[in-house]
Design a protein around this motif. Structure first.
Motif, PDB file in Angstrom:
ATOM      1  N   GLY A   1      29.913  10.527 -19.752  1.00 21.83           N
ATOM      2  CA  GLY A   1      30.725   9.192 -19.934  1.00 21.83           C
ATOM      3  C   GLY A   1      30.141   8.060 -19.327  1.00 21.83           C
ATOM      4  N   TRP A   2      30.361   7.798 -18.271  1.00 18.69           N
ATOM      5  CA  TRP A   2      30.035   6.511 -17.307  1.00 18.69           C
ATOM      6  C   TRP A   2      28.298   6.204 -17.432  1.00 18.69           C
ATOM      7  CZ3 TRP A   2      29.015   4.600 -12.161  1.00 18.69           C
ATOM      8  CH2 TRP A   2      29.290   3.429 -11.803  1.00 18.69           C
ATOM      9  N   LEU A   3      27.615   7.272 -17.252  1.00 11.64           N
ATOM     10  CA  LEU A   3      26.269   7.010 -17.076  1.00 11.64           C
ATOM     11  C   LEU A   3      25.557   6.963 -18.536  1.00 11.64           C
ATOM     12  CD1 LEU A   3      25.307   8.760 -13.839  1.00 11.64           C
ATOM     13  CD2 LEU A   3      25.359   6.313 -14.200  1.00 11.64           C
ATOM     14  N   GLY A   4      26.227   7.890 -19.574  1.00  3.49           N
ATOM     15  CA  GLY A   4      25.785   7.901 -20.851  1.00  3.49           C
ATOM     16  C   GLY A   4      24.675   8.924 -21.091  1.00  3.49           C
ATOM     17  N   TRP A   5      24.613  10.104 -20.142  1.00  3.23           N
ATOM     18  CA  TRP A   5      23.665  11.127 -20.481  1.00  3.23           C
ATOM     19  C   TRP A   5      24.125  12.078 -21.518  1.00  3.23           C
ATOM     20  CZ3 TRP A   5      22.556  12.084 -14.535  1.00  3.23           C
ATOM     21  CH2 TRP A   5      21.938  11.073 -13.946  1.00  3.23           C
ATOM     22  N   SER A   6      23.291  12.744 -21.929  1.00  3.16           N
ATOM     23  CA  SER A   6      23.549  13.919 -22.693  1.00  3.16           C
ATOM     24  C   SER A   6      24.070  15.169 -21.735  1.00  3.16           C
ATOM     25  CB  SER A   6      22.137  14.627 -23.479  1.00  3.16           C
ATOM     26  OG  SER A   6      21.274  15.115 -22.554  1.00  3.16           O
ATOM     27  N   PRO A   7      24.932  15.876 -22.641  1.00  5.71           N
ATOM     28  CA  PRO A   7      25.490  17.181 -21.717  1.00  5.71           C
ATOM     29  C   PRO A   7      24.195  18.109 -21.100  1.00  5.71           C
ATOM     30  CG  PRO A   7      26.570  16.726 -23.546  1.00  5.71           C
ATOM     31  CD  PRO A   7      25.364  15.904 -23.745  1.00  5.71           C
ATOM     32  N   ASP A   8      23.189  18.368 -21.732  1.00  2.55           N
ATOM     33  CA  ASP A   8      22.203  19.243 -21.250  1.00  2.55           C
ATOM     34  C   ASP A   8      21.680  18.579 -19.972  1.00  2.55           C
ATOM     35  OD1 ASP A   8      22.550  20.994 -23.225  1.00  2.55           O
ATOM     36  OD2 ASP A   8      20.976  20.149 -24.570  1.00  2.55           O
ATOM     37  N   LEU A   9      21.530  17.234 -19.969  1.00  2.00           N
ATOM     38  CA  LEU A   9      20.935  16.456 -18.763  1.00  2.00           C
ATOM     39  C   LEU A   9      21.763  16.500 -17.864  1.00  2.00           C
ATOM     40  CD1 LEU A   9      18.493  14.680 -17.452  1.00  2.00           C
ATOM     41  CD2 LEU A   9      19.713  12.744 -18.732  1.00  2.00           C
ATOM     42  N   ALA A  10      23.152  16.488 -17.954  1.00  2.00           N
ATOM     43  CA  ALA A  10      24.008  16.106 -16.853  1.00  2.00           C
ATOM     44  C   ALA A  10      24.226  17.683 -16.283  1.00  2.00           C
ATOM     45  CB  ALA A  10      25.289  15.748 -17.728  1.00  2.00           C
ATOM     46  N   TRP A  11      24.131  18.592 -17.087  1.00  3.96           N
ATOM     47  CA  TRP A  11      24.262  19.931 -16.234  1.00  3.96           C
ATOM     48  C   TRP A  11      22.905  20.392 -15.576  1.00  3.96           C
ATOM     49  CZ3 TRP A  11      28.338  22.315 -15.172  1.00  3.96           C
ATOM     50  CH2 TRP A  11      29.548  22.218 -15.788  1.00  3.96           C
ATOM     51  N   SER A  12      22.011  19.749 -15.961  1.00  4.24           N
ATOM     52  CA  SER A  12      20.460  20.164 -15.320  1.00  4.24           C
ATOM     53  C   SER A  12      20.158  19.184 -14.072  1.00  4.24           C
ATOM     54  CB  SER A  12      19.473  20.212 -16.309  1.00  4.24           C
ATOM     55  OG  SER A  12      19.299  19.031 -16.784  1.00  4.24           O
ATOM     56  N   ILE A  13      20.635  18.008 -13.776  1.00  4.51           N
ATOM     57  CA  ILE A  13      20.489  17.349 -13.079  1.00  4.51           C
ATOM     58  C   ILE A  13      20.980  17.752 -11.624  1.00  4.51           C
ATOM     59  CG2 ILE A  13      22.178  15.472 -12.859  1.00  4.51           C
ATOM     60  CD1 ILE A  13      18.631  14.551 -13.288  1.00  4.51           C
ATOM     61  N   PRO A  14      19.929  17.758 -10.609  1.00  2.00           N
ATOM     62  CA  PRO A  14      20.420  17.801  -9.092  1.00  2.00           C
ATOM     63  C   PRO A  14      21.596  16.732  -8.663  1.00  2.00           C
ATOM     64  CG  PRO A  14      18.255  17.807  -9.207  1.00  2.00           C
ATOM     65  CD  PRO A  14      18.718  17.471 -10.613  1.00  2.00           C
ATOM     66  N   MET A  15      22.570  17.391  -7.936  1.00  2.00           N
ATOM     67  CA  MET A  15      23.571  16.327  -7.561  1.00  2.00           C
ATOM     68  C   MET A  15      23.224  14.957  -6.650  1.00  2.00           C
ATOM     69  SD  MET A  15      26.498  17.614  -8.700  1.00  2.00           S
ATOM     70  CE  MET A  15      27.592  16.907  -7.865  1.00  2.00           C
ATOM     71  N   PRO A  16      22.188  15.084  -5.877  1.00  2.00           N
ATOM     72  CA  PRO A  16      21.863  13.863  -5.279  1.00  2.00           C
ATOM     73  C   PRO A  16      21.250  12.687  -6.310  1.00  2.00           C
ATOM     74  CG  PRO A  16      20.818  15.875  -4.063  1.00  2.00           C
ATOM     75  CD  PRO A  16      21.565  16.195  -5.167  1.00  2.00           C
ATOM     76  N   GLU A  17      20.465  13.244  -7.412  1.00  2.00           N
ATOM     77  CA  GLU A  17      20.301  12.454  -8.158  1.00  2.00           C
ATOM     78  C   GLU A  17      21.266  11.679  -9.072  1.00  2.00           C
ATOM     79  OE1 GLU A  17      16.681  13.613 -10.740  1.00  2.00           O
ATOM     80  OE2 GLU A  17      15.987  14.841  -9.164  1.00  2.00           O
ATOM     81  N   LEU A  18      22.256  12.503  -9.357  1.00  2.00           N
ATOM     82  CA  LEU A  18      23.460  12.027  -9.772  1.00  2.00           C
ATOM     83  C   LEU A  18      24.306  10.897  -9.081  1.00  2.00           C
ATOM     84  CD1 LEU A  18      25.633  12.122 -12.087  1.00  2.00           C
ATOM     85  CD2 LEU A  18      26.682  13.914 -10.841  1.00  2.00           C
ATOM     86  N   PHE A  19      24.286  11.212  -7.818  1.00  2.00           N
ATOM     87  CA  PHE A  19      24.752  10.053  -6.903  1.00  2.00           C
ATOM     88  C   PHE A  19      23.769   8.883  -6.907  1.00  2.00           C
ATOM     89  CE2 PHE A  19      26.347  13.997  -4.624  1.00  2.00           C
ATOM     90  CZ  PHE A  19      27.540  14.144  -5.374  1.00  2.00           C
ATOM     91  N   LEU A  20      22.530   9.011  -6.922  1.00  2.00           N
ATOM     92  CA  LEU A  20      21.755   7.821  -6.926  1.00  2.00           C
ATOM     93  C   LEU A  20      21.812   7.055  -8.171  1.00  2.00           C
ATOM     94  CD1 LEU A  20      18.398   9.246  -5.494  1.00  2.00           C
ATOM     95  CD2 LEU A  20      19.838   7.596  -4.336  1.00  2.00           C
ATOM     96  N   ALA A  21      22.282   7.968  -9.302  1.00  2.00           N
ATOM     97  CA  ALA A  21      22.309   7.297 -10.663  1.00  2.00           C
ATOM     98  C   ALA A  21      23.629   6.242 -10.616  1.00  2.00           C
ATOM     99  CB  ALA A  21      22.045   8.000 -11.801  1.00  2.00           C
ATOM    100  N   MET A  22      24.605   7.071 -10.147  1.00  2.00           N
ATOM    101  CA  MET A  22      26.006   6.403  -9.825  1.00  2.00           C
ATOM    102  C   MET A  22      25.760   5.009  -9.027  1.00  2.00           C
ATOM    103  SD  MET A  22      28.774   9.495 -10.098  1.00  2.00           S
ATOM    104  CE  MET A  22      28.579   9.485  -8.513  1.00  2.00           C
ATOM    105  N   ASP A  23      25.100   5.178  -7.813  1.00  2.00           N
ATOM    106  CA  ASP A  23      25.168   4.042  -7.117  1.00  2.00           C
ATOM    107  C   ASP A  23      24.245   2.987  -7.776  1.00  2.00           C
ATOM    108  OD1 ASP A  23      26.513   5.240  -5.220  1.00  2.00           O
ATOM    109  OD2 ASP A  23      24.768   5.797  -3.978  1.00  2.00           O
ATOM    110  N   ALA A  24      23.126   3.056  -8.480  1.00  2.00           N
ATOM    111  CA  ALA A  24      22.381   2.233  -9.126  1.00  2.00           C
ATOM    112  C   ALA A  24      23.230   1.516 -10.367  1.00  2.00           C
ATOM    113  CB  ALA A  24      21.220   2.861  -9.666  1.00  2.00           C
ATOM    114  N   LYS A  25      24.056   2.500 -11.032  1.00  2.00           N
ATOM    115  CA  LYS A  25      24.869   1.978 -12.113  1.00  2.00           C
ATOM    116  C   LYS A  25      25.954   0.848 -11.473  1.00  2.00           C
ATOM    117  CE  LYS A  25      27.004   2.007 -16.186  1.00  2.00           C
ATOM    118  NZ  LYS A  25      26.284   1.814 -17.523  1.00  2.00           N
ATOM    119  N   ILE A  26      26.583   1.183 -10.432  1.00  2.00           N
ATOM    120  CA  ILE A  26      27.529   0.300  -9.932  1.00  2.00           C
ATOM    121  C   ILE A  26      26.756  -1.000  -9.202  1.00  2.00           C
ATOM    122  CG2 ILE A  26      28.914  -0.010  -7.742  1.00  2.00           C
ATOM    123  CD1 ILE A  26      29.715   3.033  -8.260  1.00  2.00           C
ATOM    124  N   GLU A  27      25.583  -0.789  -8.734  1.00  2.00           N
ATOM    125  CA  GLU A  27      24.867  -1.918  -8.234  1.00  2.00           C
ATOM    126  C   GLU A  27      24.374  -2.938  -9.499  1.00  2.00           C
ATOM    127  OE1 GLU A  27      20.906  -3.311  -5.787  1.00  2.00           O
ATOM    128  OE2 GLU A  27      21.571  -1.264  -5.594  1.00  2.00           O
TER     129      GLU A  27
END
Length: 69
Positions: A4-30
């Motif tokens: 939703g917030w990052l706009g990724w596809s479900p396949d990408l969302a399930w396969s991405i490691p958690m640290p990369e998800l956190f980095l992407a969220m921080d970058a989106k907020i910044e």
């Protein structure tokens, strides 16, 4: 958050490691803070690093079960 917030596809969302998800969220907020047209009125220099986002910290804490230090 990833689909939703990052706009990724479900396949990408399930396969991405958690640290990369956190980095992407921080970058989106910044990015949202830097491009806010109703900013705080003060300009940040390159030396001023934005503090970690409270939203990202709370989500990270909820997903990992650990306190953010």
């Amino acid at each position: 958050m990833a689909t939703g917030w990052l706009g990724w596809s479900p396949d990408l969302a399930w396969s991405i490691p958690m640290p990369e998800l956190f980095l992407a969220m921080d970058a989106k907020i910044e990015w949202a803070q830097m491009t806010n047209p109703f900013g705080t009125g003060k300009t940040k220099t390159k030396a001023d690093k934005p503090s970690p986002s409270t939203v990202a910290d709370k989500l990270r804490q909820a997903l990992t079960g650990r306190q953010v230090s």
